[in-house]
Design a protein around this motif. Structure first.
Motif, mmCIF file in Angstrom:
data_model
loop_
_atom_site.group_PDB
_atom_site.id
_atom_site.type_symbol
_atom_site.label_atom_id
_atom_site.label_comp_id
_atom_site.label_asym_id
_atom_site.label_seq_id
_atom_site.Cartn_x
_atom_site.Cartn_y
_atom_site.Cartn_z
ATOM 1 N N LYS A 59 0.837 -1.215 0.000
ATOM 2 C CA LYS A 59 0.000 0.000 0.000
ATOM 3 C C LYS A 59 0.866 1.258 0.000
ATOM 4 O O LYS A 59 0.472 2.284 -0.536
ATOM 5 N N GLU A 60 2.037 1.159 0.602
ATOM 6 C CA GLU A 60 2.956 2.297 0.652
ATOM 7 C C GLU A 60 3.916 2.329 -0.540
ATOM 8 O O GLU A 60 4.554 3.346 -0.797
ATOM 9 N N SER A 61 4.028 1.208 -1.231
ATOM 10 C CA SER A 61 4.942 1.095 -2.377
ATOM 11 C C SER A 61 4.228 0.450 -3.552
ATOM 12 O O SER A 61 4.585 -0.646 -3.981
ATOM 13 N N PRO A 62 3.208 1.138 -4.095
ATOM 14 C CA PRO A 62 2.475 0.542 -5.214
ATOM 15 C C PRO A 62 3.372 0.355 -6.434
ATOM 16 O O PRO A 62 4.305 1.137 -6.656
ATOM 17 N N ARG A 63 3.115 -0.695 -7.184
ATOM 18 C CA ARG A 63 3.899 -1.000 -8.376
ATOM 19 C C ARG A 63 3.834 0.184 -9.336
ATOM 20 O O ARG A 63 2.763 0.638 -9.702
ATOM 21 N N PRO A 64 4.980 0.747 -9.725
ATOM 22 C CA PRO A 64 4.952 1.900 -10.636
ATOM 23 C C PRO A 64 4.592 1.480 -12.062
ATOM 24 O O PRO A 64 4.907 0.377 -12.497
ATOM 25 N N GLY A 65 3.939 2.392 -12.746
ATOM 26 C CA GLY A 65 3.652 2.200 -14.161
ATOM 27 C C GLY A 65 4.682 2.895 -15.027
ATOM 28 O O GLY A 65 4.742 2.680 -16.228
ATOM 29 N N LEU A 66 5.502 3.740 -14.397
ATOM 30 C CA LEU A 66 6.550 4.477 -15.103
ATOM 31 C C LEU A 66 7.616 4.853 -14.086
ATOM 32 O O LEU A 66 7.297 5.287 -12.982
ATOM 33 N N ASP A 137 2.976 12.734 -19.926
ATOM 34 C CA ASP A 137 1.578 12.375 -19.674
ATOM 35 C C ASP A 137 0.877 11.996 -20.969
ATOM 36 O O ASP A 137 0.242 10.944 -21.059
ATOM 37 N N LYS A 138 1.006 12.831 -21.967
ATOM 38 C CA LYS A 138 0.326 12.550 -23.239
ATOM 39 C C LYS A 138 0.827 11.244 -23.848
ATOM 40 O O LYS A 138 0.030 10.403 -24.266
ATOM 41 N N HIS A 139 2.131 11.071 -23.873
ATOM 42 C CA HIS A 139 2.697 9.866 -24.494
ATOM 43 C C HIS A 139 2.395 8.612 -23.695
ATOM 44 O O HIS A 139 1.802 7.668 -24.211
ATOM 45 N N TRP A 140 2.828 8.579 -22.414
ATOM 46 C CA TRP A 140 2.770 7.341 -21.630
ATOM 47 C C TRP A 140 1.397 7.024 -21.066
ATOM 48 O O TRP A 140 1.092 5.861 -20.799
ATOM 49 N N PHE A 141 0.548 8.037 -20.848
ATOM 50 C CA PHE A 141 -0.718 7.770 -20.169
ATOM 51 C C PHE A 141 -1.953 8.021 -21.027
ATOM 52 O O PHE A 141 -3.052 7.659 -20.630
ATOM 53 N N GLN A 142 -1.771 8.629 -22.207
ATOM 54 C CA GLN A 142 -2.922 8.846 -23.074
ATOM 55 C C GLN A 142 -2.806 8.088 -24.398
ATOM 56 O O GLN A 142 -3.802 7.597 -24.909
ATOM 57 N N LEU A 143 -1.600 7.982 -24.936
ATOM 58 C CA LEU A 143 -1.429 7.341 -26.241
ATOM 59 C C LEU A 143 -1.001 5.877 -26.164
ATOM 60 O O LEU A 143 -1.548 5.024 -26.847
ATOM 61 N N VAL A 144 -0.024 5.599 -25.336
ATOM 62 C CA VAL A 144 0.598 4.278 -25.274
ATOM 63 C C VAL A 144 -0.232 3.337 -24.396
ATOM 64 O O VAL A 144 -0.747 3.734 -23.358
ATOM 65 N N GLU A 145 -0.357 2.098 -24.832
ATOM 66 C CA GLU A 145 -0.970 1.061 -24.005
ATOM 67 C C GLU A 145 0.132 0.410 -23.188
ATOM 68 O O GLU A 145 1.086 -0.132 -23.747
ATOM 69 N N LEU A 146 0.016 0.488 -21.886
ATOM 70 C CA LEU A 146 1.008 -0.109 -20.995
ATOM 71 C C LEU A 146 0.532 -1.490 -20.553
ATOM 72 O O LEU A 146 -0.666 -1.696 -20.357
ATOM 73 N N PRO A 147 1.464 -2.422 -20.380
ATOM 74 C CA PRO A 147 1.063 -3.751 -19.902
ATOM 75 C C PRO A 147 0.611 -3.695 -18.455
ATOM 76 O O PRO A 147 1.043 -2.819 -17.697
ATOM 77 N N ARG A 148 -0.256 -4.611 -18.099
ATOM 78 C CA ARG A 148 -0.658 -4.721 -16.702
ATOM 79 C C ARG A 148 0.494 -5.339 -15.943
ATOM 80 O O ARG A 148 1.216 -6.179 -16.477
ATOM 81 N N PRO A 149 0.666 -4.975 -14.691
ATOM 82 C CA PRO A 149 1.779 -5.532 -13.908
ATOM 83 C C PRO A 149 1.705 -7.059 -13.814
ATOM 84 O O PRO A 149 0.625 -7.618 -13.675
ATOM 85 N N HIS A 150 2.875 -7.705 -13.905
ATOM 86 C CA HIS A 150 2.950 -9.166 -13.759
ATOM 87 C C HIS A 150 2.709 -9.586 -12.329
ATOM 88 O O HIS A 150 2.247 -10.669 -12.071
ATOM 89 N N VAL A 151 3.085 -8.727 -11.392
ATOM 90 C CA VAL A 151 2.974 -9.058 -9.972
ATOM 91 C C VAL A 151 1.911 -8.150 -9.370
ATOM 92 O O VAL A 151 2.051 -6.929 -9.406
ATOM 93 N N PRO A 152 0.833 -8.705 -8.826
ATOM 94 C CA PRO A 152 -0.215 -7.854 -8.256
ATOM 95 C C PRO A 152 0.288 -7.101 -7.034
ATOM 96 O O PRO A 152 1.185 -7.543 -6.337
ATOM 97 N N ASP A 153 -0.324 -5.939 -6.772
ATOM 98 C CA ASP A 153 0.071 -5.118 -5.624
ATOM 99 C C ASP A 153 -0.136 -5.828 -4.301
ATOM 100 O O ASP A 153 0.499 -5.512 -3.328
ATOM 101 N N GLU A 154 -1.035 -6.787 -4.241
ATOM 102 C CA GLU A 154 -1.296 -7.477 -2.997
ATOM 103 C C GLU A 154 -0.194 -8.469 -2.639
ATOM 104 O O GLU A 154 -0.150 -9.015 -1.555
#
Length: 155
Positions: A59-66, A137-154
């Motif tokens: 909860k204090e160290s969520p998996r980063p998307g970037l 923001d425009k590139h990484w969070f609006q245009l590009v499709e990022l993969p879902r994390p392999h390891v869940p936050d839980e």
């Protein structure tokens, strides 16, 4: 209608406290909905990513998307951290943007060879940093499709 995207955590690894604060302010100025976290060096970055020590709580160290990565840091520099991230199958999918003061061709080439997704020289002005954040923001969070994390936050 576009599906709404869940805000992605941006993790910045930079040993310069002023640079971290400028980035935090630039994110606010750009009205990014993303959560912004910081670590101070490559060791701390890897502890965060592997949830070791003070970063053990998901909860204090969520998996980063970037990851925004400075190259020149104490203990473990950005190049070493980048090599480790991109050699780990559970981490290599996380985009890494090198954000550094260097303009050296050697650093640019080496960063890409180690798996960096992007190389940006830090702008000298706050306004320039706000512009960089808007482009990220425009590139990484609006245009590009990022993969879902392999390891869940839980985990």
């Amino acid at each position: 209608m576009e599906p709404s995207r869940k805000p992605v955590t941006i993790l910045m690894a930079d040993d310069d406290e002023d640079d971290r604060e400028f980035a935090r302010c630039a994110m606010r100025e750009s009205r990014l909905a993303n959560e912004f976290r910081c670590v101070e060096d490559g060791e701390d970055l890897l502890d965060y990513l592997y949830r070791r020590g003070r970063h053990a709580d998901p909860k204090e160290s969520p998996r980063p998307g970037l990851i925004l990565l400075d190259l020149n840091m104490p203990r473990k520099d950005g190049r070493e951290a980048l090599r480790e991230i991109k050699s780990d199958p559970t981490l290599r999918h996380i985009p890494v943007v090198v954000l550094t003061t260097s303009k050296a061709e050697e650093d640019i080439l080496r960063s890409y060879n180690l798996g960096a997704n992007c190389f940006i020289t830090k702008p000298v002005s706050f306004e320039g940093l706000v512009d960089v954040v808007k482009v990220l923001d425009k590139h990484w969070f609006q245009l590009v499709e990022l993969p879902r994390p392999h390891v869940p936050d839980e985990a």
